[in-house]
Enzyme design. Structure first.
Site, PDB file in Angstrom:
ATOM      1  N   GLU A 280      36.241 -64.315  69.013  1.00 39.76           N
ATOM      2  CA  GLU A 280      34.838 -64.721  69.070  1.00 39.76           C
ATOM      3  C   GLU A 280      34.826 -66.246  69.049  1.00 39.76           C
ATOM      4  O   GLU A 280      35.432 -66.860  68.161  1.00 39.76           O
ATOM      5  CB  GLU A 280      34.063 -64.171  67.868  1.00 39.76           C
TER       6      GLU A 280
ATOM      7  N   ARG B 191      46.151 -57.503  58.857  1.00 37.68           N
ATOM      8  CA  ARG B 191      46.047 -58.905  59.206  1.00 37.68           C
ATOM      9  C   ARG B 191      47.017 -59.732  58.369  1.00 37.68           C
ATOM     10  O   ARG B 191      47.436 -59.348  57.296  1.00 37.68           O
ATOM     11  CB  ARG B 191      44.621 -59.414  59.079  1.00 37.68           C
TER      12      ARG B 191
ATOM     13  N   LYS C 205      37.036 -67.582  59.081  1.00 37.47           N
ATOM     14  CA  LYS C 205      36.455 -68.701  59.816  1.00 37.47           C
ATOM     15  C   LYS C 205      35.230 -69.270  59.099  1.00 37.47           C
ATOM     16  O   LYS C 205      34.960 -70.457  59.201  1.00 37.47           O
ATOM     17  CB  LYS C 205      36.077 -68.250  61.233  1.00 37.47           C
TER      18      LYS C 205
HETATM   19  P1  ATP Z   1      36.600 -63.849  60.689  1.00 39.54           P
HETATM   20  O1  ATP Z   1      37.494 -64.948  60.192  1.00 39.54           O
HETATM   21  O2  ATP Z   1      35.181 -64.235  60.695  1.00 39.54           O
HETATM   22  O3  ATP Z   1      36.910 -62.516  60.081  1.00 39.54           O
HETATM   23  P2  ATP Z   1      38.193 -63.192  62.946  1.00 39.54           P
HETATM   24  O4  ATP Z   1      39.290 -64.092  62.519  1.00 39.54           O
HETATM   25  O5  ATP Z   1      38.344 -61.733  62.861  1.00 39.54           O
HETATM   26  O6  ATP Z   1      36.882 -63.627  62.225  1.00 39.54           O
HETATM   27  P3  ATP Z   1      37.986 -62.980  65.806  1.00 39.54           P
HETATM   28  O7  ATP Z   1      37.714 -64.064  66.761  1.00 39.54           O
HETATM   29  O8  ATP Z   1      37.132 -61.782  65.866  1.00 39.54           O
HETATM   30  O9  ATP Z   1      37.836 -63.640  64.416  1.00 39.54           O
HETATM   31  O10 ATP Z   1      39.507 -62.559  65.886  1.00 39.54           O
HETATM   32  C1  ATP Z   1      40.103 -62.226  67.108  1.00 39.54           C
HETATM   33  C2  ATP Z   1      41.213 -61.258  66.877  1.00 39.54           C
HETATM   34  O11 ATP Z   1      42.179 -61.799  65.976  1.00 39.54           O
HETATM   35  C3  ATP Z   1      40.737 -59.969  66.277  1.00 39.54           C
HETATM   36  O12 ATP Z   1      41.218 -58.908  67.066  1.00 39.54           O
HETATM   37  C4  ATP Z   1      41.333 -59.917  64.910  1.00 39.54           C
HETATM   38  O13 ATP Z   1      41.708 -58.619  64.603  1.00 39.54           O
HETATM   39  C5  ATP Z   1      42.530 -60.856  65.005  1.00 39.54           C
HETATM   40  N1  ATP Z   1      42.757 -61.524  63.725  1.00 39.54           N
HETATM   41  C6  ATP Z   1      41.867 -62.230  63.022  1.00 39.54           C
HETATM   42  N2  ATP Z   1      42.383 -62.669  61.867  1.00 39.54           N
HETATM   43  C7  ATP Z   1      43.661 -62.232  61.826  1.00 39.54           C
HETATM   44  C8  ATP Z   1      44.730 -62.349  60.874  1.00 39.54           C
HETATM   45  N3  ATP Z   1      44.580 -63.019  59.725  1.00 39.54           N
HETATM   46  N4  ATP Z   1      45.902 -61.748  61.168  1.00 39.54           N
HETATM   47  C9  ATP Z   1      46.063 -61.089  62.322  1.00 39.54           C
HETATM   48  N5  ATP Z   1      45.104 -60.939  63.248  1.00 39.54           N
HETATM   49  C10 ATP Z   1      43.904 -61.505  63.020  1.00 39.54           C
END
Ligand code: ATP
Ligand code: MG
Length: 575
Positions: free
Chosen positions: A48, A274, A284
């Protein structure tokens, strides 16, 4: 704070050079190919654009893109741009730059969920026509109250049984801008008593009168993540839609929508845990707050876990890729020690970083028996780990700088470096002996008077004597001044996400700025993006703030590999 420990040369098998470790997702993909359920593997990374990518995203990128690459498939970059109030072009550009820097190129396969808004709207209409979606007039709060809990079923909205025609008409009016934000939503009509709360008539569309970075003012209703995501996957022919565990409970809804819409393909969602790191938050929302409240210099601050921050800090992309490979892919959440990231990065830098001389806290040394105007070029090895890196000449003169903490007037027990009457080696130059300590009126040491042994040129004595310490040095007439920024954890708490507000625990000393540092002349033109080792001090890189005449270096890492040490201790303990 500075470490003078030697570089760890211990190098556990490099993860990049060894074949890809298997994991449960790779096993699923392999079985799908083997059993003919899938012909070409197609994956996507769906950020996003509401912030910068962080190291957790690096794991997701490497997993999804890596799996496609290993199987001769295709990988897509798809921006999940369904929430215009939080999304910006700046983030889109930064995300693309970061993924490329990390070493992945999606080629022509860059997509936006907003490319599919028209198709999604049409499908929403088909759900309405099939009696599987309705316009609800309840407010967001009322919807929440009606939703029930894990133990209690939800309650049906009074608007749930509107006629198809009325729903179609209202939905058209929503699109046409006839209602204010929040006045109505479109919901799927599934089951308010479903044990999975995500199936209790989830919201598919909301009214948001906001300018979208790509579609401008064309829309004032936007699909939710749940409605956009799986359908975008299906449009693009994604075979394996890999995401993190928080989406596991959304999978039944993902499947319900795919089952109930005339989508062109049938993607499947798989979830992995994650990546979490000690001393680090990856949300974020929290990162944005760090930026907005001025705790850091921006999204790319060298203390941030963002890819742009790690890059500015001097971490090579290869080190980040190696690290996420070492972490692997897990089914349940865990927190990885940030020292392991540092370890992976040191392994790369130890191999690749040129060695250079810099003195962070200079102390003058005058070699009394060295000719006044003589300049000798000493041959200094660029990288002992890489003979092909060769040597460079470094000028040696009568007046030198050494590191202030390489001298002790009254040496402590295990201090082997310079002290009155003691001889040490100046790396690749001569042995010198301290003869006299000069102090100013306040008693501060301002200069050491030394002598050198002309027979030790290059750093070895004909009689075979060997000083216990080797110091780095700079010729006083041949230096360039620099500012050096040292970093420590931004958050003191190793588990900031577990224990309350991470902002209660910001480290006030996470950045230390040293002025009056001196570096060897070759460092004046070191380009941003290149990380070198300042011998005995650590890894450093020029900061983008650096300008000719006003150099700024970031300390990437010290030389001390605490993770390797912990591992070695662990092995000893269990041996
Ligand atoms: P927020 O920090 O608000 O939870 P987000 O990090 O999930 O947002 P996205 O842009 O939706 O933000 O993430 C894109 C992709 O990265 C998603 O498919 C998510 O599953 C993956 N992702 C996000 N954070 C992690 C993490 N810490 N480890 C592995 N994958 C991640
Ligand atoms: Mg997310």
């Amino acid at each position: 704070m500075l470490s003078s420990a030697p570089v760890s040369t211990e190098s556990p098998s490099s993860p990049e050079s060894s074949p890809e470790r298997g994991d449960f997702i790779r096993e699923i993909v392999a079985a799908d190919l083997r059993e003919g359920r899938v012909q070409t593997v197609v994956t996507r990374f769906p950020p996003e654009p509401n912030g910068y990518l962080h190291i957790g995203h690096a794991q997701a990128i490497r997993l999804s893109f890596g799996i496609a690459r290993e199987n001769g498939g295709r990988y897509h970059l798809r921006f999940d741009d369904t929430n215009p109030t939080k999304e910006e072009q700046e983030y889109i550009d930064a995300i693309e730059a970061d993924i490329r820097w990390l070493g992945f190129d999606w080629g022509e396969h860059r997509y936006f969920a907003s490319d599919y808004f028209e198709q999604l709207f049409e499908w929403a209409g088909e759900l309405i026509t099939a009696g599987k979606a309705y316009v609800d007039d309840l407010s967001a709060d009322e919807i929440r109250e009606h939703r029930g809990t894990f133990t209690e079923p939800g309650r049906e909205s009074p608007w749930r049984d509107r006629s198809v025609d009325e729903n179609l008409d209202l939905f058209e009016h929503m699109r046409a801008g006839g209602f204010p934000d929040g006045a109505r939503v479109l919901r799927a009509k599934i089951d308010m008593a479903a044990p999975n709360i995500n199936l209790r008539d989830p919201v598919l569309y909301r009214i948001v009168h906001a300018e979208h970075p790509r579609t401008g003012a064309a829309w004032c209703i936007y699909p939710t993540y749940d409605f956009a995501h799986g359908q975008s996957d299906a449009i693009e022919g994604i075979t394996h839609s890999i995401c993190t565990l928080e989406f596991e409970a959304h999978r039944p809804l993902y499947d319900w929508l795919i089952d109930n819409l005339p989508v062109p393909s049938r993607p499947h969602q798989y979830e992995f845990a994650r990546l979490n790191l000690t001393h680090t938050v990856m949300s974020k929302r929290v990162l944005l707050r760090l930026v907005n409240e001025g705790h850091v210099r921006g999204w790319d601050d060298p203390r941030m876990p963002t890819l742009s921050g790690l890059r500015r800090r001097g971490l090579p992309a290869e080190g980040i890729r190696d690290f996420v490979a070492m972490v692997g892919v897990a089914k349940s959440a865990k927190v990885v020690e940030v020292e392991m990231l540092e370890h992976a990065v040191r392994n790369v830098l130890n191999r690749t970083a040129a060695r250079r001389f810099a003195v962070l806290d200079p102390l003058k040394v005058v070699i009394e028996n060295y000719p006044e105007d003589q300049v000798e070029e000493m041959e200094v090895v660029n990288n002992p780990e890489d003979p092909s890196a060769g040597t460079r000449p470094l000028p040696f003169t009568r007046e030198l700088w050494i590191e202030r903490d390489d001298f002790m007037e009254e040496p402590a027990r295990k201090f082997f470096r310079l002290a009155p009457g003691r001889e040490v080696r100046l790396r690749s130059a001569y042995f010198v002996t301290c003869r006299e300590v000069v102090k100013d009126a306040a008693g501060t040491i301002v200069e050491l008077r030394c002598t050198y042994d002309p027979d030790t040129r290059g750093g070895a004595a004909p009689d075979g004597r060997r000083p216990k310490a080797t110091l780095h040095w700079l010729s006083a007439a041949h230096t360039v001044p620099a500012e050096v920024r040292l970093y420590d954890y931004l958050l003191r708490n190793p588990y900031p996400e577990a224990d309350g507000d991470p902002f209660d625990d910001l480290n006030p000393d996470s950045e230390t700025v040293l002025r009056g540092c001196l570096v060897e002349p070759s460092l004046a033109d070191l380009p941003v993006g290149e990380t070198v080792q300042f011998e005995r001090l650590g890894y450093f890189c020029p900061d983008p703030d650096s300008a000719s005449g006003a150099l700024v270096f970031n300390r990437t890492l010290t030389l001390r590999d605490t993770w390797a040490k912990l591992q070695a201790q662990g092995r000893q303990d269990t041996a």
